[in-house]
Design an enzyme around this catalytic site. Structure first.
Site, mmCIF file in Angstrom:
data_model
loop_
_atom_site.group_PDB
_atom_site.id
_atom_site.type_symbol
_atom_site.label_atom_id
_atom_site.label_comp_id
_atom_site.label_asym_id
_atom_site.label_seq_id
_atom_site.Cartn_x
_atom_site.Cartn_y
_atom_site.Cartn_z
ATOM 1 N N ARG A 189 -16.921 -53.738 -33.388
ATOM 2 C CA ARG A 189 -15.717 -53.499 -32.600
ATOM 3 C C ARG A 189 -15.882 -52.347 -31.618
ATOM 4 O O ARG A 189 -15.232 -52.318 -30.569
ATOM 5 C CB ARG A 189 -14.534 -53.199 -33.529
ATOM 6 C CG ARG A 189 -14.048 -54.402 -34.327
ATOM 7 C CD ARG A 189 -12.927 -53.999 -35.262
ATOM 8 N NE ARG A 189 -13.385 -53.041 -36.261
ATOM 9 C CZ ARG A 189 -12.602 -52.486 -37.189
ATOM 10 N NH1 ARG A 189 -11.317 -52.800 -37.217
ATOM 11 N NH2 ARG A 189 -13.081 -51.636 -38.057
ATOM 12 N N LYS A 215 -21.879 -59.709 -50.553
ATOM 13 C CA LYS A 215 -20.861 -59.664 -51.587
ATOM 14 C C LYS A 215 -19.811 -58.618 -51.217
ATOM 15 O O LYS A 215 -20.108 -57.737 -50.406
ATOM 16 C CB LYS A 215 -21.487 -59.378 -52.947
ATOM 17 C CG LYS A 215 -21.844 -57.916 -53.220
ATOM 18 C CD LYS A 215 -22.328 -57.763 -54.641
ATOM 19 C CE LYS A 215 -22.534 -56.294 -54.995
ATOM 20 N NZ LYS A 215 -21.304 -55.566 -55.262
ATOM 21 N N ASP A 255 -27.738 -61.315 -52.548
ATOM 22 C CA ASP A 255 -27.648 -60.354 -53.644
ATOM 23 C C ASP A 255 -28.957 -59.582 -53.611
ATOM 24 O O ASP A 255 -30.011 -60.119 -53.961
ATOM 25 C CB ASP A 255 -27.471 -61.068 -54.989
ATOM 26 C CG ASP A 255 -27.276 -60.094 -56.146
ATOM 27 O OD1 ASP A 255 -27.774 -58.955 -56.049
ATOM 28 O OD2 ASP A 255 -26.651 -60.466 -57.148
ATOM 29 N N HIS A 256 -28.909 -58.324 -53.180
ATOM 30 C CA HIS A 256 -30.152 -57.610 -52.916
ATOM 31 C C HIS A 256 -31.007 -57.425 -54.162
ATOM 32 O O HIS A 256 -32.210 -57.206 -54.057
ATOM 33 C CB HIS A 256 -29.866 -56.256 -52.250
ATOM 34 C CG HIS A 256 -29.232 -55.241 -53.152
ATOM 35 N ND1 HIS A 256 -27.879 -55.146 -53.317
ATOM 36 C CD2 HIS A 256 -29.785 -54.273 -53.928
ATOM 37 C CE1 HIS A 256 -27.615 -54.160 -54.165
ATOM 38 N NE2 HIS A 256 -28.744 -53.613 -54.552
ATOM 39 N N GLU A 279 -26.360 -45.699 -63.078
ATOM 40 C CA GLU A 279 -26.314 -44.905 -61.859
ATOM 41 C C GLU A 279 -25.828 -43.499 -62.172
ATOM 42 O O GLU A 279 -24.976 -43.320 -63.046
ATOM 43 C CB GLU A 279 -25.376 -45.547 -60.830
ATOM 44 C CG GLU A 279 -25.777 -46.954 -60.403
ATOM 45 C CD GLU A 279 -24.768 -47.558 -59.446
ATOM 46 O OE1 GLU A 279 -24.963 -47.409 -58.233
ATOM 47 O OE2 GLU A 279 -23.784 -48.141 -59.923
ATOM 48 N N ASP A 310 -17.931 -55.759 -59.675
ATOM 49 C CA ASP A 310 -18.882 -55.187 -58.734
ATOM 50 C C ASP A 310 -20.320 -55.378 -59.163
ATOM 51 O O ASP A 310 -21.207 -55.504 -58.310
ATOM 52 C CB ASP A 310 -18.594 -53.687 -58.567
ATOM 53 C CG ASP A 310 -19.435 -53.057 -57.475
ATOM 54 O OD1 ASP A 310 -19.377 -53.544 -56.324
ATOM 55 O OD2 ASP A 310 -20.154 -52.077 -57.759
ATOM 56 N N HIS A 321 -24.935 -58.983 -59.864
ATOM 57 C CA HIS A 321 -26.265 -58.427 -60.112
ATOM 58 C C HIS A 321 -26.772 -58.727 -61.523
ATOM 59 O O HIS A 321 -27.854 -59.287 -61.710
ATOM 60 C CB HIS A 321 -26.260 -56.916 -59.894
ATOM 61 C CG HIS A 321 -25.936 -56.499 -58.499
ATOM 62 N ND1 HIS A 321 -26.255 -57.274 -57.395
ATOM 63 C CD2 HIS A 321 -25.332 -55.392 -58.012
ATOM 64 C CE1 HIS A 321 -25.850 -56.653 -56.299
ATOM 65 N NE2 HIS A 321 -25.283 -55.517 -56.646
ATOM 66 N N LYS A 369 -21.449 -45.932 -63.888
ATOM 67 C CA LYS A 369 -21.615 -44.840 -62.931
ATOM 68 C C LYS A 369 -21.490 -43.496 -63.643
ATOM 69 O O LYS A 369 -20.918 -43.408 -64.726
ATOM 70 C CB LYS A 369 -20.576 -44.958 -61.813
ATOM 71 C CG LYS A 369 -20.798 -46.185 -60.920
ATOM 72 C CD LYS A 369 -19.867 -46.180 -59.729
ATOM 73 C CE LYS A 369 -20.165 -47.338 -58.794
ATOM 74 N NZ LYS A 369 -21.512 -47.241 -58.181
#
Length: 481
Positions: free
Chosen positions: A51, A148, A177-178, A216, A235, A240, A330
C-alpha cells in the site's frame, strides 16, 4: 565442498506485502541468498507490491536495510547488492481497489513463470486473488503462495479455500508452512525411506513413544493482538506440530510425488483419536519480575494459552498403542525444536537388573543446531567390569557435510519449489480442513468448561501439570536445555 544448486526457470515473482515484517526478515533475504548461490537466473524479476507509496529508490533503500540486518557480512557487499537491485521493481497496490493494478499488469511478461506471494493478512487473500484475474494478470499456470493462518477454525478454513478456488486451481495454490522447508525435516523423510535400517522398526512393536517439542524463549512480542485470538493450539499445533507428526507417522508413499505424499499425511490426520481433556495441559506464562503474558497482550482477563502439552494417539495398525507427546510454548528455558523417537527396551537383560539401560532414542534436531543423534548403550571404558553407559552417535549437518555447505533457510527452499511447480512441501486444502476438524472439538471443550490455563514461570519448562502428563504413564519429558 560447495552446495549443488539447480537453477530454476526465469520468473516474475510479485511479493504482496513487500514492506512487511516477513518480507523484510525472510522473503527478501532468502531471495538474495538464492541469487548469490546461482539459483536465480539472469532476467528474473522480483516485484514488490504494497500500500505504501514509494519510488524505486525508496524501495531499494528498504531492501538494502533489510539485507544489511538479515544476511551475513560476508554475503553483503555493494557490487553483488547492486546487481541484485537491478532485478527489483515496486508498485503501490490497493488490494481492495483499482490503484496500481494496470501498472502491475504492464510489468508482467508472458514467457516466464508468474508467481504471487501473498505475504499479507488472510482477509486480503480473496481481494488479491479476485483482482489478479479481473485485471488479467494471473494466467492458467500462475502460482500463488499463501501464508498461515489458514483460517481460525474449520468453517473459516473452508471459506478461505472456496475463496481461493474460485480463481485458482488447487494445483496453483501453495499453502506454505516454513517448518516443512527445514533441511532436517526433509532429512526425516530421507532417514525413513532411503535407509532399511529404521523403517522395519518404525512402528508400535519397537517404538515406545514419540516426543515433538517446539520451545521458544521469546514471548508474544508485537504479535500480541493476533496471538491472543489464536493461542498455541491454533498458532503452532494445528499446523507446525501437526505436519511434523504426519511426517513421522505416515506410511511410505508409492513415489516421491506431491499428491502421493499429501495423501499419506491426510490419512494420519484422519486416524487421530479425539483427545480427552485429561490428555491436554494448557499454560500461560506469569510474571516473575518481568512481563507476564496478560501484560504483553494487554488483556488482563485473557484465557489464551501460550503453552500446550498433549498426548495424541494414531489409531492404525502401525501406531496403535504408541503415544505421541506434543509440547510447545513461549518464554521457556531455551529455544529448541526437536523430534525424539524413543525405542522400547530389549525384552531381556543379560547384564542383570543392576545394569539397567536407558532407552535408545533417535533425536532429530530442527533448531538451533540442525542434525540428529542416536542414543545407544556401550560398555563404559575401564577394568571395572561390564558397566553400561549411554552415548550419542551424533551428526551435526554443518560438521558432517563440511564447512563449505550452507544450510538454506526454509523460505529459500520453499520459494524455489514454487517456481519449480513442486507442491510436495506445501499443504493441500483437504489436509488443512482435516487438521481443523480434529482441533476444533478440543478448543470447543475448553470454551465449554471455561478452562483456565495453568500459570508457569518464564524461563521454566512449562506448567507442572505438563510433567504429570508423562509421569503418570511412567515416562519423562526430555529436558528442555
Amino acid at each position: 565442498m560447495v552446495s549443488r544448486v539447480i537453477p530454476v526457470d526465469c520468473f516474475d515473482l510479485v511479493v504482496f506485502g513487500a514492506t512487511g515484517d516477513l518480507a523484510r526478515r525472510k522473503i527478501l533475504p532468502g531471495l538474495y541468498r538464492r541469487w548469490l548461490d546461482g539459483q536465480i537466473p539472469e532476467g528474473a524479476r522480483i516485484i514488490g507490491a504494497a500500500r505504501s507509496a514509494m519510488g524505486a529508490d525508496e524501495f531499494h533503500a528498504f531492501v538494502r536495510e533489510a539485507l544489511s540486518e538479515f544476511v551475513t557480512a560476508a554475503e553483503f557487499d555493494d557490487a553483488r547488492l547492486a546487481a541484485f537491485m537491478d532485478m527489483l521493481a515496486y508498485v503501490a497496490i490497493d488490494a481492495a481497489g483499482d490503484t496500481g493494478w494496470t501498472v502491475l499488469g504492464g510489468l508482467m511478461r508472458d514467457d516466464v513463470v508468474r508467481a504471487f506471494y501473498f505475504s499479507v493478512a488472510p482477509a486480503v487473500f480473496g481481494p488479491l486473488a479476485e483482482r489478479l484475474h479481473l485485471h488479467g494478470i494471473a494466467t492458467a499456470d500462475s502460482r500463488i503462495v499463501v501464508e498461515k493462518p489458514f483460517g481460525h477454525d474449520l468453517t473459516s478454513a473452508r471459506k478461505l479455500n472456496r475463496m481461493l478456488a474460485a480463481h485458482f486451481d488447487e494445483s496453483q495454490i501453495y499453502r506454505i508452512d516454513h517448518y516443512l522447508g527445514k533441511e532436517t525435516v526433509q532429512n526425516l523423510m530421507a532417514v525413513r525411506f532411503a535407509n532399511i535400517l529404521f523403517e522395519p522398526l518404525w512402528n508400535a512393536q519397537f517404538i515406545d513413544h514419540v516426543e515433538i517439542t517446539v520451545a521458544e524463549t521469546v514471548g508474544v512480542g508485537g504479535r500480541g493482538g493476533y496471538y491472543d485470538r489464536s493461542g498455541a493450539m491454533r498458532d503452532m499445533v494445528q499446523n507446525h506440530l501437526m505436519q511434523l507428526l504426519c511426517l513421522i507417522a505416515m506410511e511410505p508413499p508409492n513415489r516421491f510425488d506431491p499428491d502421493a505424499m499429501r495423501d499419506e499425511k491426510l490419512k494420519v490426520i484422519r486416524a487421530l483419536d479425539p483427545v480427552a481433556p485429561a490428555d491436554v495441559v494448557r499454560g500461560q506464562y506469569a510474571s516473575n519480575g518481568g512481563a507476564s503474558y496478560v501484560d504483553e497482550v494487554g488483556n488482563p482477563d485473557s484465557r489464551t494459552e501460550s503453552f500446550i502439552a498433549m498426548k495424541v494417539h494414531v489409531s492404525n495398525w502401525r501406531w496403535k498403542g504408541t503415544p505421541f507427546y506434543l509440547r510447545t510454548g513461549k518464554r521457556l528455558r531455551t529455544r529448541v525444536s526437536e523430534i525424539a523417537i524413543a525405542f522400547k527396551e530389549p525384552p531381556h537383560s543379560i547384564f542383570g537388573e543392576a545394569e539397567r539401560w536407558k532407552e535408545n532414542v533417535l533425536v532429530i534436531r530442527l533448531q538451533p543446531d540442525e542434525g540428529m543423534d542416536l542414543r545407544v548403550m556401550i560398555k563404559e571404558p575401564g577394568p571395572g567390569g561390564m558397566r553400561l553407559k549411554d552415548v550419542a552417535l551424533d551428526m551435526s549437518f554443518a560438521e558432517a557435510l563440511g564447512d563449505g555447505v550452507q544450510i538454506p533457510d526454509a523460505y529459500e527452499r520453499l520459494i524455489m519449489d514454487v517456481i519449480r511447480g513442486n507442491q510436495t512441501l506445501f499443504m493441500r486444502s483437504d489436509e488443512v480442513e482435516a487438521a481443523w476438524a480434529w482441533v476444533d472439538p478440543i478448543i470447543a471443550d475448553w470454551e465449554k468448561r471455561a478452562d483456565v490455563p495453568r500459570p508457569y514461570d518464564p524461563g521454566s519448562s512449562g506448567p507442572e501439570d505438563a510433567l504429570m502428563l508423562m509421569h503418570r504413564d511412567g515416562r519423562r519429558w526430555r529436558e528442555v536445555k
